[in-house]
Scaffold this active site. Structure first.
Site, short mmCIF file in Angstrom:
data_model
loop_
_atom_site.label_atom_id
_atom_site.label_comp_id
_atom_site.label_asym_id
_atom_site.label_seq_id
_atom_site.Cartn_x
_atom_site.Cartn_y
_atom_site.Cartn_z
N GLY A 14 0.84 -1.20 0.00
CA GLY A 14 0.00 0.00 0.00
C GLY A 14 0.87 1.24 0.00
O GLY A 14 1.27 1.74 1.03
N GLY A 16 0.60 4.53 -0.46
CA GLY A 16 -0.05 5.83 -0.45
C GLY A 16 0.85 6.83 0.25
O GLY A 16 2.08 6.75 0.16
N ALA A 17 0.25 7.77 0.98
CA ALA A 17 1.03 8.79 1.65
C ALA A 17 1.96 8.19 2.69
O ALA A 17 3.16 8.48 2.72
CB ALA A 17 0.10 9.81 2.30
N GLY A 19 2.80 4.75 3.31
CA GLY A 19 3.74 3.76 2.76
C GLY A 19 4.79 4.41 1.88
O GLY A 19 5.97 4.05 1.93
N ASN A 110 -4.15 3.76 11.72
CA ASN A 110 -4.87 4.34 12.85
C ASN A 110 -6.00 3.41 13.29
O ASN A 110 -6.46 2.58 12.53
CB ASN A 110 -5.49 5.68 12.46
CG ASN A 110 -4.45 6.79 12.41
OD1 ASN A 110 -3.54 6.84 13.24
ND2 ASN A 110 -4.57 7.67 11.44
N LYS A 198 -3.46 7.26 20.86
CA LYS A 198 -3.47 7.91 19.54
C LYS A 198 -4.88 8.36 19.16
O LYS A 198 -5.07 9.35 18.46
CB LYS A 198 -2.89 6.94 18.49
CG LYS A 198 -2.78 7.51 17.08
CD LYS A 198 -1.48 8.27 16.89
CE LYS A 198 -1.09 8.70 15.51
NZ LYS A 198 -1.88 8.52 14.36
N SER A 268 -6.39 12.58 7.51
CA SER A 268 -6.53 11.57 6.45
C SER A 268 -7.99 11.28 6.13
O SER A 268 -8.33 11.03 4.97
CB SER A 268 -5.82 10.29 6.86
OG SER A 268 -6.37 9.78 8.06
#
Length: 317
Positions: A14, A16-17, A19, A110, A198, A268
């Site tokens: 994955g 994306g931002a 990874g 998350n 978190k 996100s």
């Protein structure tokens, strides 16, 4: 030990931002990094990956070891999962194809208990770890990532064949990967507790960005939204405590202050909403609500936020 330790082979599941950012940082630090991509494969294979980073400058990785099929990847010692939690059940086949024997699978995601659904689908020989990314980053275009601030990764062991001391050794190895790439990284003794902590940030800011159509700076500038953020944070802390997890005194206040100093940031979930992708509501809202309720703790504001977001999500996708 004699000689140099062989550097592990790292696979990114994955790209994306998240990874993409961590994969580029690790590759630039000299690690052998392999990227699995779906829709953006051709763009990245042709033009590489670019990270426009406020702290680090313009970073490029070209050529990229890019793959459209996990079968083509070499056996990876570490697999970093940067995909959305909404896709976890479907990731197991790719992980199995790309994993070396006894590989460590680190979920950079998350939410609560995100490892559980994947764990059931993986053999007992694989180690599953959780990683919490404290970072402001988003995907700008295919293969182009904007990094505004921060970058720390906190790592904890979820499950697998290792016991006590061996678990911490694996966690420390993971921490070492990120530190080698110039990133702050910490070991977490209790992954579940850290995931609750978190959520103190993710529950208010992710949901309110979608519900109110606002990024962090306007949310922090308005008296009403500030009070709403504080009230939501307090409920997350109550839920965590009800589930038996310590939250350090002043932790919510600390995150609130950090957010005031951050560059203006769209979380996100807002990007998912904007691009009509499913929102990560199960991991960030439904599971914490269910866990708290099972411990006898109601979180009515979070429940209202979750119900509102569920309606928005269904209309949006």
């Amino acid at each position: 030990m004699m000689g140099t330790v062989a550097r592990p082979t790292i696979g990114i599941i994955g790209t994306g931002a998240i990874g993409g950012f961590y994969g580029v940082m690790l590759a630039r630090a000299g690690f052998d990094v392999h990227f699995l991509l779906r829709s953006e494969f051709s763009a990245v294979a042709e033009h590489g990956l670019r990270v426009d980073s406020a702290p680090h400058g313009a970073l490029t990785l070209n050529p990229v070891q890019a793959y459209s099929n996990a079968e083509d990847m070499p056996p990876c010692d570490w697999l970093l999962v940067g995909a959305k939690t909404t896709s976890n059940p479907g990731l197991a086949p790719s992980i199995l194809k790309a994993a070396a024997p006894n590989a460590k699978v680190l979920l950079l995601q998350n939410g609560l208990d995100v490892e559980d659904s994947l764990r059931e689908l993986l053999p007992d020989s694989l180690h599953v770890l959780g990683g919490l990314c404290y970072i402001c980053v988003h995907r700008e275009a295919p293969g182009v990532i904007t990094h505004q601030a921060l970058g720390a990764v906190h790592v904890g062991y979820h499950s697998g064949p290792a016991d006590g001391p061996a678990r911490m050794a694996i966690v420390e190895e993971g921490v070492g990967l990120f530190r080698s790439a110039g990133l702050d990284s910490q070991a977490m003794a209790n992954l579940h507790q850290a995931r609750w902590q978190k959520l103190v940030w993710n529950i208010p800011y992710n949901g309110l960005s979608v519900l109110l159509g606002a990024s962090t700076t306007p949310l922090m500038a308005d008296a009403d939204s500030r009070e709403l953020v504080k009230a939501l944070m307090a409920e997350v802390v109550q839920g965590a405590v009800a589930c038996g997890h310590d939250v350090p005194a002043g932790y919510a206040e600390h995150l609130f202050m950090v957010t005031e100093k951050m560059p203006d940031y769209w979380p996100s979930m807002y990007h998912d909403f904007l691009h009509k992708r499913p929102l990560e509501l199960a991991a960030i809202y439904a599971r914490p609500l269910a866990a708290a309720r099972a411990a006898g703790c109601e979180m009515p504001r979070i429940e209202a936020l979750y119900r509102s977001l569920s309606f928005i999500d269904r209309r949006n996708t």
